[in-house]
Design an enzyme around this catalytic site. Sequence first.
Site, PDB file in Angstrom:
ATOM      1  N   ARG A 191       0.698  -3.255   2.211  1.00  0.00           N
ATOM      2  CA  ARG A 191       1.331  -2.749   3.417  1.00  0.00           C
ATOM      3  C   ARG A 191       0.414  -2.969   4.619  1.00  0.00           C
ATOM      4  O   ARG A 191      -0.803  -3.142   4.475  1.00  0.00           O
ATOM      5  CB  ARG A 191       1.661  -1.264   3.275  1.00  0.00           C
ATOM      6  CG  ARG A 191       2.722  -0.972   2.218  1.00  0.00           C
ATOM      7  CD  ARG A 191       2.977   0.522   2.103  1.00  0.00           C
ATOM      8  NE  ARG A 191       4.105   0.799   1.216  1.00  0.00           N
ATOM      9  CZ  ARG A 191       3.980   0.961  -0.105  1.00  0.00           C
ATOM     10  NH1 ARG A 191       2.789   0.849  -0.676  1.00  0.00           N
ATOM     11  NH2 ARG A 191       5.044   1.207  -0.850  1.00  0.00           N
ATOM     12  N   LYS A 218       0.522   4.751  -0.174  1.00  0.00           N
ATOM     13  CA  LYS A 218       1.708   5.522   0.189  1.00  0.00           C
ATOM     14  C   LYS A 218       2.162   6.420  -0.952  1.00  0.00           C
ATOM     15  O   LYS A 218       2.564   7.557  -0.744  1.00  0.00           O
ATOM     16  CB  LYS A 218       2.842   4.569   0.586  1.00  0.00           C
ATOM     17  CG  LYS A 218       4.098   5.277   1.059  1.00  0.00           C
ATOM     18  CD  LYS A 218       5.157   4.286   1.481  1.00  0.00           C
ATOM     19  CE  LYS A 218       6.431   4.999   1.937  1.00  0.00           C
ATOM     20  NZ  LYS A 218       7.480   4.047   2.341  1.00  0.00           N
ATOM     21  N   HIS A 277       6.428  -5.470   7.857  1.00  0.00           N
ATOM     22  CA  HIS A 277       6.644  -4.923   6.512  1.00  0.00           C
ATOM     23  C   HIS A 277       7.474  -5.874   5.649  1.00  0.00           C
ATOM     24  O   HIS A 277       7.394  -5.835   4.411  1.00  0.00           O
ATOM     25  CB  HIS A 277       7.325  -3.561   6.587  1.00  0.00           C
ATOM     26  CG  HIS A 277       7.432  -2.871   5.261  1.00  0.00           C
ATOM     27  ND1 HIS A 277       6.353  -2.280   4.628  1.00  0.00           N
ATOM     28  CD2 HIS A 277       8.494  -2.698   4.423  1.00  0.00           C
ATOM     29  CE1 HIS A 277       6.740  -1.776   3.469  1.00  0.00           C
ATOM     30  NE2 HIS A 277       8.029  -2.000   3.323  1.00  0.00           N
ATOM     31  N   ARG A 280       5.918  -7.892   2.877  1.00  0.00           N
ATOM     32  CA  ARG A 280       5.854  -7.272   1.537  1.00  0.00           C
ATOM     33  C   ARG A 280       7.131  -7.582   0.761  1.00  0.00           C
ATOM     34  O   ARG A 280       7.091  -7.882  -0.435  1.00  0.00           O
ATOM     35  CB  ARG A 280       5.642  -5.765   1.680  1.00  0.00           C
ATOM     36  CG  ARG A 280       5.588  -4.989   0.346  1.00  0.00           C
ATOM     37  CD  ARG A 280       5.156  -3.563   0.644  1.00  0.00           C
ATOM     38  NE  ARG A 280       5.362  -2.653  -0.478  1.00  0.00           N
ATOM     39  CZ  ARG A 280       4.501  -2.465  -1.468  1.00  0.00           C
ATOM     40  NH1 ARG A 280       3.371  -3.149  -1.494  1.00  0.00           N
ATOM     41  NH2 ARG A 280       4.745  -1.591  -2.424  1.00  0.00           N
ATOM     42  N   TRP A 303       4.369   0.750  -6.664  1.00  0.00           N
ATOM     43  CA  TRP A 303       5.556   1.596  -6.531  1.00  0.00           C
ATOM     44  C   TRP A 303       5.528   2.716  -7.566  1.00  0.00           C
ATOM     45  O   TRP A 303       4.999   2.537  -8.682  1.00  0.00           O
ATOM     46  CB  TRP A 303       6.827   0.767  -6.695  1.00  0.00           C
ATOM     47  CG  TRP A 303       7.201   0.004  -5.475  1.00  0.00           C
ATOM     48  CD1 TRP A 303       7.727   0.496  -4.319  1.00  0.00           C
ATOM     49  CD2 TRP A 303       7.075  -1.423  -5.263  1.00  0.00           C
ATOM     50  NE1 TRP A 303       7.948  -0.504  -3.405  1.00  0.00           N
ATOM     51  CE2 TRP A 303       7.553  -1.700  -3.954  1.00  0.00           C
ATOM     52  CE3 TRP A 303       6.612  -2.477  -6.053  1.00  0.00           C
ATOM     53  CZ2 TRP A 303       7.585  -2.982  -3.422  1.00  0.00           C
ATOM     54  CZ3 TRP A 303       6.637  -3.757  -5.516  1.00  0.00           C
ATOM     55  CH2 TRP A 303       7.115  -4.003  -4.222  1.00  0.00           C
ATOM     56  N   TYR A 312      14.974  -5.788  -5.951  1.00  0.00           N
ATOM     57  CA  TYR A 312      14.580  -7.196  -5.989  1.00  0.00           C
ATOM     58  C   TYR A 312      15.139  -7.921  -7.218  1.00  0.00           C
ATOM     59  O   TYR A 312      14.964  -9.135  -7.341  1.00  0.00           O
ATOM     60  CB  TYR A 312      13.056  -7.315  -6.008  1.00  0.00           C
ATOM     61  CG  TYR A 312      12.375  -6.653  -4.831  1.00  0.00           C
ATOM     62  CD1 TYR A 312      12.428  -7.229  -3.561  1.00  0.00           C
ATOM     63  CD2 TYR A 312      11.677  -5.463  -4.974  1.00  0.00           C
ATOM     64  CE1 TYR A 312      11.814  -6.629  -2.466  1.00  0.00           C
ATOM     65  CE2 TYR A 312      11.053  -4.854  -3.893  1.00  0.00           C
ATOM     66  CZ  TYR A 312      11.129  -5.439  -2.646  1.00  0.00           C
ATOM     67  OH  TYR A 312      10.520  -4.841  -1.573  1.00  0.00           O
TER      68      TYR A 312
END
Length: 330
Positions: A191, A218, A277, A280, A303, A312
């Site tokens: 990120r 994050k 972003h 990414r 994640w 995805y």
Amino acid sequence: MSIYRRNEKGNWWIQFTAPNGERIQRSAGTKIKQEAQELHDRLKAQAWRVKELGAKPPRTWQEAVVRWLIEQGHKKSIETDKIRLRWLDQHLHNASLDEITKSKVDAIKSAKKAEGVSNGTVNRTLALLRSILNRALQEWEWLDTTPSVRLLPEQSIRIRWLTHEEADRLINELPEHLKAMARFSLLTGLRESNVTGFKWHQIDMQRHCAWVYADEAKGKKAIAIPLNDEAITIIRQQIGKHDTHVFTYEGRPVTRANNHAWRKALIRADIKDFRWHDLRHTWATWHVQNGTPLHVLKELGGWASLEMVLKYAHFSCKHLEGYAGNSSRM
């Protein structure tokens, strides 16, 4: 006098002595005398239930906000929370938590929507309100029940990513410091904040590995970052430019990559509707197109759950190729 006005133009005020001897004095938040009297009577009855029946003492929205900010002060998005809480304050400033009913929530939802913002923006505000009420119910034990907070439907957003040709076109238009950062982002999926804050002590050049600490991620979970030869080359090109930070501009750490120079480069490269972003998203899309399993992509990108990378999945159909002929007529 139980209710009174401080001046003729202002709201009515409430004043009484509770059964436990506490003196209650507060604004009724209304210029209508009948509404002020109803609130006065309700508060007085509530005070009696607390004293005589052992009911939970009323807590205000302001008390909940203060406690929420103290407990959530570590969040990276806390400043965004504060902006939303300042907006909510105009609707809930004088409210007790048990006065926040479903009709009140619906009124807040309508007021936010009337500003012309998207359903997603409305939902972020409602989600914060819901989180605070749930915390008051489940952890603080300030409430016995909470109102239903239903979110608005949101339109699915198409994932924006670049082809390799588009990526090359964009990178060629970037100034050198952003060029290195963009290439590194496309190689690692990091990120923006993790790239701008990337430091030398996060890198093991011999093992071709880097990492993001849990408090900088994050998802609050440390991320291991394998570095291929191209990523190592980019890092080596930054050696000697700064003592602590990897990516710099004119000897100083870069604090923001999604800046004026970035936007100008997008225009020159004729690339529209693309944010930093989205590099990414591009990284993740390329991985899936090249056969990286989703569970591996989840670990590479840091994640929290597999569900977060399912968006995805449609970029690869290799795992379905064996079934493509099953619809053929026998």
